[in-house]
Write an enzyme that holds these catalytic residues in place. Structure first.
Site, PDB file in Angstrom:
ATOM      1  N   TYR A  44      -0.463  -0.847  10.158  1.00 34.95           N
ATOM      2  CA  TYR A  44      -0.654  -1.503   8.855  1.00 34.95           C
ATOM      3  C   TYR A  44       0.586  -1.303   7.991  1.00 34.95           C
ATOM      4  CZ  TYR A  44      -2.922  -2.265   4.271  1.00 34.95           C
ATOM      5  OH  TYR A  44      -3.256  -2.699   3.017  1.00 34.95           O
ATOM      6  N   SER A  95       0.849  -1.197   0.000  1.00 35.92           N
ATOM      7  CA  SER A  95       0.000   0.000   0.000  1.00 35.92           C
ATOM      8  C   SER A  95       0.884   1.246   0.000  1.00 35.92           C
ATOM      9  CB  SER A  95      -0.838  -0.010   1.279  1.00 35.92           C
ATOM     10  OG  SER A  95      -1.312   1.279   1.585  1.00 35.92           O
ATOM     11  N   SER A  96       0.333   2.351  -0.503  1.00 33.79           N
ATOM     12  CA  SER A  96       1.098   3.598  -0.533  1.00 33.79           C
ATOM     13  C   SER A  96       1.327   4.163   0.866  1.00 33.79           C
ATOM     14  CB  SER A  96       0.403   4.633  -1.410  1.00 33.79           C
ATOM     15  OG  SER A  96      -0.909   4.862  -0.948  1.00 33.79           O
ATOM     16  N   CYS A  97       0.646   3.622   1.883  1.00 30.54           N
ATOM     17  CA  CYS A  97       0.848   4.150   3.242  1.00 30.54           C
ATOM     18  C   CYS A  97       2.168   3.680   3.854  1.00 30.54           C
ATOM     19  CB  CYS A  97      -0.315   3.817   4.145  1.00 30.54           C
ATOM     20  SG  CYS A  97      -0.376   2.097   4.603  1.00 30.54           S
ATOM     21  N   LYS A 116       3.131  -4.042   6.220  1.00 32.52           N
ATOM     22  CA  LYS A 116       3.360  -4.086   4.765  1.00 32.52           C
ATOM     23  C   LYS A 116       4.846  -3.890   4.431  1.00 32.52           C
ATOM     24  CE  LYS A 116      -0.711  -4.988   3.143  1.00 32.52           C
ATOM     25  NZ  LYS A 116      -0.920  -6.264   2.440  1.00 32.52           N
ATOM     26  N   HIS A 142     -12.818   2.797   3.194  1.00 39.78           N
ATOM     27  CA  HIS A 142     -12.069   3.939   2.677  1.00 39.78           C
ATOM     28  C   HIS A 142     -13.034   5.044   2.252  1.00 39.78           C
ATOM     29  CE1 HIS A 142      -8.950   0.741   2.185  1.00 39.78           C
ATOM     30  NE2 HIS A 142      -8.226   1.699   2.708  1.00 39.78           N
TER      31      HIS A 142
END
Ligand code: GFB
Length: 320
Positions: free
Chosen positions: A147, A118-120, A151, A190
């Site tokens: 999270y 994920s981009s987070c 990841k 989301h």
């Protein structure tokens, strides 16, 4: 090892492919794409048939089924509120799933594995657009660091197994995704599905206003999940590098612009009210996807088209 090579993924349409998480937003889009391309031997297990958090179950599954390829789209996911409210679940469930699957896939001689992140994973204040090299250069956004840490561990596991075993494990980092089979929960989803549901309910119930969280100022990049599925197949065929790869649309909108667009697509005519007690999260999250673009991939679905498609799916599948 070369960053661009063919893994002959497309050559054998009868190869056994385990798509972990096939009922979710991402996994279901990958299954649709693989079926469209003519793949005939997809290995799919629902949560009740195979609990990926239990190592012994995952080990037995791999030993008995021997998939040739694995696409790891199973994860505990959610929006800003869910990430902030259930930090233990987000870190522990994701660490267990990805550790069990990556380890068993390697031990059972899977030819290639693709891990979805994920981009987070990137720092809260990473320079924009965010390049892959920004990973681990500064602190994370606090609302989703649990999270994100899980990841990041998944990316690092793929790299470690590649380095130690010369094993073909790659990682793709999608930007904020949306599309059919998304979670439309009012609190835990989301922003895009949450707003679609809220505007739809307000229109159906004749409400005069809809509440949207935060200031409306954060900027987000959205990618239709069918574009991601296309990118995943592209990477399975074409990429075998150590570094993870960003998968984004390249265009960003403010949450305010997104809310106006969803409102228009749904056809709600009332007012938007902003709830400033809710967190904004990271101020901006636009990924630099030039690495994937230079390999020859490009997204196809515009945000407006994707919203119309998703709302049609919602009307047919969710509202009742
Ligand atoms: O989609 P979202 O939860 O993802 O929120 P993040 C994006 C922005 O939309 C935030 C605002 O600024 C929210 O405050 N927003 C407005 C809303 N109304 C709503 C609403 O009704 N629901 C939600 N959810 N947001 C997530 C991460 O962050 O992005 C995850 O928490 C994951 O870990 C995912 O990485 C892609 O982009 O802020």
């Amino acid at each position: 090892m070369s960053t661009e090579k063919t893994s002959a993924f497309m050559a054998d349409k009868s190869a056994k492919i385990f798509v972990a998480g096939h009922r979710g937003l991402v996994g279901s889009a990958i299954v649709r794409k693989l079926h469209q391309l003519g793949f005939t031997n997809l290995l799919l297990r629902s949560h009740s048939d195979l609990d990926l958090t239990i190592q012994s179950h995952v080990d037995s599954f791999f030993a008995s089924e021997s998939p040739r390829f694995v696409i790891l789209a199973a994860a505990k996911v959610g929006g800003i509120h869910a990430n902030n409210s259930y930090p233990a679940d987000f870190i522990s469930i994701n660490l267990k799933i990805q550790t069990n699957v990556i380890h068993a896939a390697n031990a059972n001689k899977v030819q290639k594995l693709l891990f979805l992140g994920s981009s987070c994973i990137y720092p809260k204040h990473a320079p924009q657009p965010i390049r892959e090299s920004a990973l681990l250069t500064a602190p994370l956004e606090p609302t989703n660091e649990w999270y994100a840490v899980a990841k990041i561990a998944g990316i690092k596991m793929c790299q470690a197994y590649r380095l130690q075993y010369n094993w073909d494990a790659v990682s793709a980092m999608p930007t904020n995704l949306y599309g059919p089979n998304d979670n439309f929960d009012n609190e835990n989803s989301h922003v895009l599905p949450a707003l679609m549901r809220r505007f739809h309910a307000a229109k159906a119930g004749g409400a005069k206003e809809v509440v949207v969280w935060g200031s409306g100022r954060p900027l987000r990049e959205f990618l239709h999940v069918d574009d991601l599925a296309d990118g995943v197949v592209f990477l399975m065929e074409r990429y075998s590098g150590l570094e993870h790869v960003n998968v984004g649309s390249g265009s960003e909108v403010s949450i305010k612009e997104l809310a106006e667009l969803v409102k228009e697509v749904v056809g709600f005519e009332g007012e938007i009210v902003w709830d400033s007690t809710k967190p904004d999260g990271t101020p901006r999250k636009l990924m630099d996807s030039s690495k994937l673009r230079e390999l020859g991939w490009a997204p196809k679905v515009s945000l407006r088209e994707g919203l119309v498609d998703t709302y049609n799916w919602y009307l047919e599948n969710v509202k009742q």
